[in-house]
Design an enzyme around this catalytic site. Sequence first.
Site, PDB file in Angstrom:
ATOM      1  N   ASP A  92       0.799  -1.228   0.000  1.00  0.00           N
ATOM      2  CA  ASP A  92       0.000   0.000   0.000  1.00  0.00           C
ATOM      3  C   ASP A  92       0.836   1.284   0.000  1.00  0.00           C
ATOM      4  O   ASP A  92       0.460   2.277  -0.603  1.00  0.00           O
ATOM      5  CB  ASP A  92      -0.928   0.020   1.236  1.00  0.00           C
ATOM      6  N   HIS A  93       2.005   1.255   0.625  1.00  0.00           N
ATOM      7  CA  HIS A  93       2.745   2.505   0.814  1.00  0.00           C
ATOM      8  C   HIS A  93       3.498   2.968  -0.426  1.00  0.00           C
ATOM      9  O   HIS A  93       3.863   4.126  -0.529  1.00  0.00           O
ATOM     10  CB  HIS A  93       3.754   2.349   1.960  1.00  0.00           C
ATOM     11  N   ASP A 157       3.727  -0.902  11.543  1.00  0.00           N
ATOM     12  CA  ASP A 157       3.235   0.411  11.164  1.00  0.00           C
ATOM     13  C   ASP A 157       2.616   1.035  12.401  1.00  0.00           C
ATOM     14  O   ASP A 157       1.911   0.354  13.154  1.00  0.00           O
ATOM     15  CB  ASP A 157       2.177   0.286  10.063  1.00  0.00           C
ATOM     16  N   ARG A 445      -1.364  12.464  10.117  1.00  0.00           N
ATOM     17  CA  ARG A 445      -0.043  13.049  10.368  1.00  0.00           C
ATOM     18  C   ARG A 445       0.105  14.349   9.617  1.00  0.00           C
ATOM     19  O   ARG A 445      -0.403  14.477   8.508  1.00  0.00           O
ATOM     20  CB  ARG A 445       1.045  12.100   9.846  1.00  0.00           C
ATOM     21  N   SER A 641       6.465   7.510  13.189  1.00  0.00           N
ATOM     22  CA  SER A 641       6.250   6.188  12.598  1.00  0.00           C
ATOM     23  C   SER A 641       7.067   5.084  13.239  1.00  0.00           C
ATOM     24  O   SER A 641       7.912   5.310  14.097  1.00  0.00           O
ATOM     25  CB  SER A 641       6.577   6.242  11.117  1.00  0.00           C
ATOM     26  N   ARG A 643       9.042   3.204  11.381  1.00  0.00           N
ATOM     27  CA  ARG A 643      10.108   2.821  10.436  1.00  0.00           C
ATOM     28  C   ARG A 643      11.444   2.662  11.150  1.00  0.00           C
ATOM     29  O   ARG A 643      11.947   3.585  11.777  1.00  0.00           O
ATOM     30  CB  ARG A 643      10.189   3.825   9.284  1.00  0.00           C
TER      31      ARG A 643
HETATM   32  C1  MIC Z   1       3.356   6.571   8.583  1.00  0.00           C
HETATM   33  O1  MIC Z   1       2.153   6.807   8.662  1.00  0.00           O
HETATM   34  O2  MIC Z   1       4.242   7.353   8.977  1.00  0.00           O
HETATM   35  C2  MIC Z   1       3.795   5.274   7.981  1.00  0.00           C
HETATM   36  C3  MIC Z   1       4.401   5.540   6.690  1.00  0.00           C
HETATM   37  O3  MIC Z   1       2.676   4.447   7.773  1.00  0.00           O
HETATM   38  C4  MIC Z   1       4.787   4.632   8.949  1.00  0.00           C
HETATM   39  C5  MIC Z   1       5.469   3.441   8.491  1.00  0.00           C
HETATM   40  C6  MIC Z   1       6.551   3.692   7.508  1.00  0.00           C
HETATM   41  O4  MIC Z   1       7.328   4.623   7.651  1.00  0.00           O
HETATM   42  O5  MIC Z   1       6.654   2.894   6.579  1.00  0.00           O
HETATM   43  C7  MIC Z   1       4.193   4.309  10.301  1.00  0.00           C
HETATM   44  O6  MIC Z   1       3.264   4.969  10.688  1.00  0.00           O
HETATM   45  O7  MIC Z   1       4.713   3.455  11.007  1.00  0.00           O
HETATM   46 FE1  SF4 Z   2      -0.703   4.822   5.059  1.00  0.00          FE
HETATM   47 FE2  SF4 Z   2       0.412   5.491   7.413  1.00  0.00          FE
HETATM   48 FE3  SF4 Z   2      -1.004   7.253   5.987  1.00  0.00          FE
HETATM   49 FE4  SF4 Z   2      -2.240   5.284   7.117  1.00  0.00          FE
HETATM   50  S1  SF4 Z   2      -1.118   6.917   8.149  1.00  0.00           S
HETATM   51  S2  SF4 Z   2      -2.585   5.997   5.037  1.00  0.00           S
HETATM   52  S3  SF4 Z   2      -0.760   3.628   6.931  1.00  0.00           S
HETATM   53  S4  SF4 Z   2       0.937   6.318   5.405  1.00  0.00           S
END
Ligand code: MIC
Ligand code: SF4
Length: 748
Positions: A92-93, A157, A445, A641, A643
């Site tokens: 998805d990402h 995640d 976010r 996140s 990550r």
């Molecule tokens: C996010 O919302 O920041 C992400 C991208 O989903 C991350 C995971 C990532 O960096 O791949 C998360 O929330 O953990």
């Molecule tokens: Fe994707 Fe993270 Fe955004 Fe949700 S918050 S849509 S999992 S990047």
Amino acid sequence: MSVESIKKLYASMPELVGRARKKFGRPLTLAEKILVSHADNLDTQVWERGKAQLLLRPDRVAMQDATAQMALLQFIQAGKKKVAVASTVHCDHLIRAQSGARDDVERAISENKEVYNFLRSAARKFGIGFWKPGAGIIHQVVLENYAFPGALLIGTDSHTPNGGGLGMLAIGVGGADAGEVMAGLPWEVLHPKLIGVRLTGRLQGWASPKDVILYLCGLLTVKGGTNKIIEYFGPGASSISCTGKGTITNMGAELGATTSIFPFDEKMADYLKMTERAEWARLAEANRENLTADADVLSTPERFFDQVVEINLSELEPHVVGPHTPDLARPISKLSAEAKEKGYPVQLKAALIGSCTNSSYEDISRSAHVARQGLKAGLKAKASFLVTPGSERIYHTMIRDGFMKTFEQMGGTVLANACGPCIGQWKRADIQAKESNSIISSYNRNFPGRNDGNAETLSFLSSPEIVTAMAFAGSLDFNPVTGTLTTADGTKIKFEPPQGEELPAKGFAKGEEGFEPPAESGDKLEVEIPPTSERLQLLKPFPRWNGKDFEKLPILIKAKGKCTTDHISPAGPWLKYRGHLDKISDNMFLGANNAFSGDPGKGTDVLAGESNLTISAIARRYKDRGIGSVVIGDENYGEGSSREHAAMSPRFLGVLAVLVKSFARIHETNLKKQGILPLTFADPKDYDQFESNDRVSIVGLSALKPGNSVGVVIHKPDGKQIKINANHSMTEQQIGWFKAGSALNALN
Ligand code: MIC
Ligand code: SF4
């Protein structure tokens, strides 16, 4: 989840919960019931909130493509044949939003071929379910297919807690944690403290579930939930739809909470039935007692929670948070004045709805109701309007029920069922580089640079229905609750409060089946990693600790103010290197403000006296000379996140210790797992003592013990030494990881 495994869990709960009640000598909250039911060993486990390390056995592991790469590369290092726990990968990402759903998915499949092939082949071989690109965003797919009340799920995640909307403990972790659980080890986490949120009343008018969590973000701040579980209860809880609950628990990640959870109720049963899991609903109904808190907890919550917050839903106003942080909250009635006072660009360039947080049928139908009112009055969206459905089911139901058409008529574009602009996968043509501008979304976010890579974009967050109304206004200077908009012929329109349905009356439409099961036996299958790949690289173990103190290390960066994982390891264009540690490390600290430099992401090679270099370039120079370094940071360092690249890149480029005022939970664990020393100042004011040309020693390391402090010496250029103390939260086992060079090294 198979019905058998649910039956097995539910069959075990009464006895385990009963035993725990006796052991604790008191009634239990819901979160506690689930924790004790998943203890590796209920009897030997120490249960002390905020202190003990819990060893738990999760029911399931979920991984999204951007973090699954490292999780699986680490799992491969463990040398197992098959995963020990039910697991899935979700693509998805990595899908970039550019020209609409179909094109975007096709482009992603060709651009990310190597990565998808790797994930698919590894999933097939090791017994992991694979959800292909376009099938949906991990948290929606989990909610629709796997989540069930009472379960424990870990996901790579941070928004994994979305599953709390369906009464489970769903917790975000780094890839190393996931790798270990898949390899058969118990999962370790600090016993969280408990915040109880008592809901009364009922949401009215424009107020929506999103406003519950936006309000809480303002109240508790981005640090307020660290190492805590937020448990909702009270008469208002059951008035919120299951997906609305998911919105609230999803965004508990913005409070830094370990996770958030709602008790099982009719709304959850309805959702299970609507997603073809009537049998699960029946089983949960029969086990209701263990899927809700004990009666005494509900009547006298202050005796059982570490903190209790009360929210009267009937009085809750719609909220808007931002820019740059989710805890800058205010009711929408205050937004216009504040925007003017603070000089935010009032024009809204883009309005975005959907994402894993807010793309339920309820969200979309309420937003479409607002959209229809605007269209009827002859309005069109003034800001660019983008819609991200969370899953194939939602997407096809949106088409069937005419919502898609409505959004397109107002000038909107429907994007792929993927993260897209939420993770910076957004190709914007409407602004110049570094142009200051405002956008509003229903995402979760809003750190600088998050959506479009432009740190000058001011990103606000609100509910999808408010965002839709704001798209018509194209301005922050509009309050849809009380204000009016003028149409082309001069008439004024005032929107009626949104109306929608929680669940589709006709059931969900089915999309393409995006799931590929694993092979019966993976023994003969190969994992595909092309040797010349620029996207994937097998991991080499990090070196072991040499047994010596860290002497006179240069400071790589002194991060000033907010330093989230998006500052340490930005996403967007860098997502493509998530499987290649060397390449992605070039992004290290690109978004961070360095106290020693005017430019974010830049610093000085203090050994050569050369300035204006990227932090990764400096780190590579030190590494070439065989010298390690330290990182200094502020409050809630590593917020955001899961990550683990934000820990792996520093480790790879020679950072030995990270010394900060405080850490965010997942990041602190990620540092420990990768063998970096995570330290906090005993006196936060010591942060101010560090200057660019200082060297830092960390001493007494061979005496490292749980609960002991660590000595830090700051060597000033004139020879003066300042001795300070730092704390760490490592257990005996975690100290073992540090010594072995990483948690994975300690396994082998
Ligand atoms: C996010 O919302 O920041 C992400 C991208 O989903 C991350 C995971 C990532 O960096 O791949 C998360 O929330 O953990
Ligand atoms: Fe994707 Fe993270 Fe955004 Fe949700 S918050 S849509 S999992 S990047």
